[in-house]
Design an enzyme around this catalytic site. Structure first.
Site, PDB file in Angstrom:
ATOM      1  N   CYS A  49      -3.658  69.335  39.354  1.00 40.39           N
ATOM      2  CA  CYS A  49      -4.380  69.164  38.228  1.00 40.39           C
ATOM      3  C   CYS A  49      -5.343  68.025  39.282  1.00 40.39           C
ATOM      4  O   CYS A  49      -4.928  67.407  39.316  1.00 40.39           O
ATOM      5  CB  CYS A  49      -3.872  67.912  37.454  1.00 40.39           C
ATOM      6  SG  CYS A  49      -4.805  67.159  36.463  1.00 40.39           S
ATOM      7  N   CYS A  52      -5.416  64.895  38.692  1.00 40.31           N
ATOM      8  CA  CYS A  52      -4.452  64.049  38.033  1.00 40.31           C
ATOM      9  C   CYS A  52      -4.348  63.440  39.576  1.00 40.31           C
ATOM     10  O   CYS A  52      -3.908  62.323  39.883  1.00 40.31           O
ATOM     11  CB  CYS A  52      -3.268  64.620  37.908  1.00 40.31           C
ATOM     12  SG  CYS A  52      -3.319  65.203  36.495  1.00 40.31           S
TER      13      CYS A  52
END
Length: 127
Positions: A49, A52
Protein backbone atom coordinates in the site's frame (compact mmCIF):
# COMPACT_ATOMS: atom_id res chain seq x y z
CA UNK A 1 30.76 3.96 35.95
CA UNK A 2 30.72 0.27 36.78
CA UNK A 3 29.56 -2.52 34.46
CA UNK A 4 26.19 -2.95 36.23
CA UNK A 5 25.40 0.72 35.77
CA UNK A 6 26.30 0.50 32.06
CA UNK A 7 23.98 -2.49 31.65
CA UNK A 8 21.13 -0.65 33.42
CA UNK A 9 21.56 2.38 31.17
CA UNK A 10 21.68 0.21 28.05
CA UNK A 11 18.51 -1.69 29.05
CA UNK A 12 16.69 1.56 29.89
CA UNK A 13 17.63 3.01 26.50
CA UNK A 14 16.40 -0.14 24.74
CA UNK A 15 13.11 0.07 26.62
CA UNK A 16 12.67 3.76 25.80
CA UNK A 17 13.47 3.17 22.12
CA UNK A 18 10.87 0.41 22.05
CA UNK A 19 8.23 2.67 23.61
CA UNK A 20 8.96 5.43 21.10
CA UNK A 21 8.16 3.26 18.09
CA UNK A 22 4.88 1.76 16.95
CA UNK A 23 4.35 -1.77 18.24
CA UNK A 24 4.00 -4.48 15.58
CA UNK A 25 0.81 -6.37 16.39
CA UNK A 26 -0.89 -9.40 14.88
CA UNK A 27 -3.85 -11.70 15.50
CA UNK A 28 -2.06 -13.26 18.47
CA UNK A 29 -1.35 -10.11 20.49
CA UNK A 30 -3.95 -7.63 19.16
CA UNK A 31 -6.44 -7.90 22.05
CA UNK A 32 -3.64 -7.94 24.63
CA UNK A 33 -2.21 -4.65 23.31
CA UNK A 34 -5.49 -2.75 22.93
CA UNK A 35 -6.61 -3.73 26.44
CA UNK A 36 -3.21 -3.26 28.10
CA UNK A 37 -3.01 0.49 27.36
CA UNK A 38 -5.66 3.17 27.88
CA UNK A 39 -5.06 4.91 24.54
CA UNK A 40 -3.99 2.98 21.45
CA UNK A 41 -3.96 4.10 17.81
CA UNK A 42 -3.83 1.12 15.49
CA UNK A 43 -2.57 1.72 11.96
CA UNK A 44 -4.16 -0.87 9.66
CA UNK A 45 -1.78 -1.15 6.70
CA UNK A 46 -0.27 -3.48 4.09
CA UNK A 47 3.19 -3.82 2.59
CA UNK A 48 1.98 -3.14 -0.96
CA UNK A 49 0.00 0.00 0.00
CA UNK A 50 1.63 3.23 -1.23
CA UNK A 51 -0.49 5.54 0.93
CA UNK A 52 0.37 3.37 3.96
CA UNK A 53 4.06 3.92 3.27
CA UNK A 54 3.36 7.66 2.96
CA UNK A 55 1.96 7.96 6.49
CA UNK A 56 4.39 5.50 8.13
CA UNK A 57 6.97 8.21 8.97
CA UNK A 58 4.18 10.39 10.41
CA UNK A 59 3.05 7.52 12.64
CA UNK A 60 6.66 7.03 13.78
CA UNK A 61 6.95 10.75 14.67
CA UNK A 62 3.63 10.75 16.52
CA UNK A 63 4.66 7.67 18.52
CA UNK A 64 7.56 9.73 19.88
CA UNK A 65 5.52 12.90 20.42
CA UNK A 66 2.70 11.13 22.28
CA UNK A 67 4.96 8.78 24.28
CA UNK A 68 3.39 8.25 27.69
CA UNK A 69 -0.07 9.31 26.45
CA UNK A 70 -0.85 7.19 23.40
CA UNK A 71 0.59 3.88 22.19
CA UNK A 72 0.82 3.42 18.42
CA UNK A 73 0.53 -0.03 16.88
CA UNK A 74 0.75 -1.32 13.32
CA UNK A 75 -1.38 -4.21 12.09
CA UNK A 76 -0.68 -5.71 8.65
CA UNK A 77 -4.14 -6.50 7.23
CA UNK A 78 -2.74 -9.16 4.91
CA UNK A 79 -1.47 -11.08 7.93
CA UNK A 80 -4.48 -10.38 10.17
CA UNK A 81 -7.47 -10.57 7.85
CA UNK A 82 -9.88 -11.64 10.60
CA UNK A 83 -9.20 -8.51 12.65
CA UNK A 84 -9.50 -6.30 9.57
CA UNK A 85 -12.88 -7.88 8.83
CA UNK A 86 -13.99 -7.59 12.47
CA UNK A 87 -13.35 -3.82 12.44
CA UNK A 88 -14.78 -3.24 8.97
CA UNK A 89 -11.53 -2.20 7.33
CA UNK A 90 -12.38 -1.66 3.66
CA UNK A 91 -9.64 0.84 2.77
CA UNK A 92 -6.10 1.38 4.01
CA UNK A 93 -4.47 3.09 5.66
CA UNK A 94 -7.07 3.22 8.41
CA UNK A 95 -6.33 4.47 11.91
CA UNK A 96 -8.58 3.37 14.76
CA UNK A 97 -8.30 4.98 18.19
CA UNK A 98 -8.97 2.45 20.97
CA UNK A 99 -9.81 3.74 24.45
CA UNK A 100 -9.48 1.03 27.11
CA UNK A 101 -9.90 -1.65 24.45
CA UNK A 102 -12.92 -0.13 22.71
CA UNK A 103 -12.80 1.59 19.31
CA UNK A 104 -13.92 5.21 19.69
CA UNK A 105 -13.07 6.73 16.31
CA UNK A 106 -11.62 5.95 12.90
CA UNK A 107 -9.64 7.92 10.31
CA UNK A 108 -9.38 6.53 6.78
CA UNK A 109 -6.85 7.50 4.12
CA UNK A 110 -3.78 9.68 4.03
CA UNK A 111 -3.85 12.72 6.30
CA UNK A 112 -1.28 15.28 7.29
CA UNK A 113 0.51 15.08 10.60
CA UNK A 114 -1.45 18.11 11.84
CA UNK A 115 -4.78 16.54 10.89
CA UNK A 116 -3.91 13.32 12.73
CA UNK A 117 -2.71 15.30 15.76
CA UNK A 118 -6.00 17.29 15.84
CA UNK A 119 -7.92 14.01 15.63
CA UNK A 120 -5.91 12.47 18.50
CA UNK A 121 -6.06 15.62 20.65
CA UNK A 122 -9.82 15.87 20.15
CA UNK A 123 -10.30 12.25 21.28
CA UNK A 124 -8.00 12.73 24.28
CA UNK A 125 -9.95 15.80 25.40
CA UNK A 126 -13.36 14.18 24.78
CA UNK A 127 -12.89 10.81 26.51
Amino acid sequence: MDELERIKIKKMKELMDKMLKPIEINETNFKEVIFKYDNVVVDFWAEWCGPCRMIAPIIDELAKEYAGKVIFAKLNVDEAENIAIEYGISAIPTLIFFKKGKPVDMMVGVHSKNEIKRWIDNILSTY
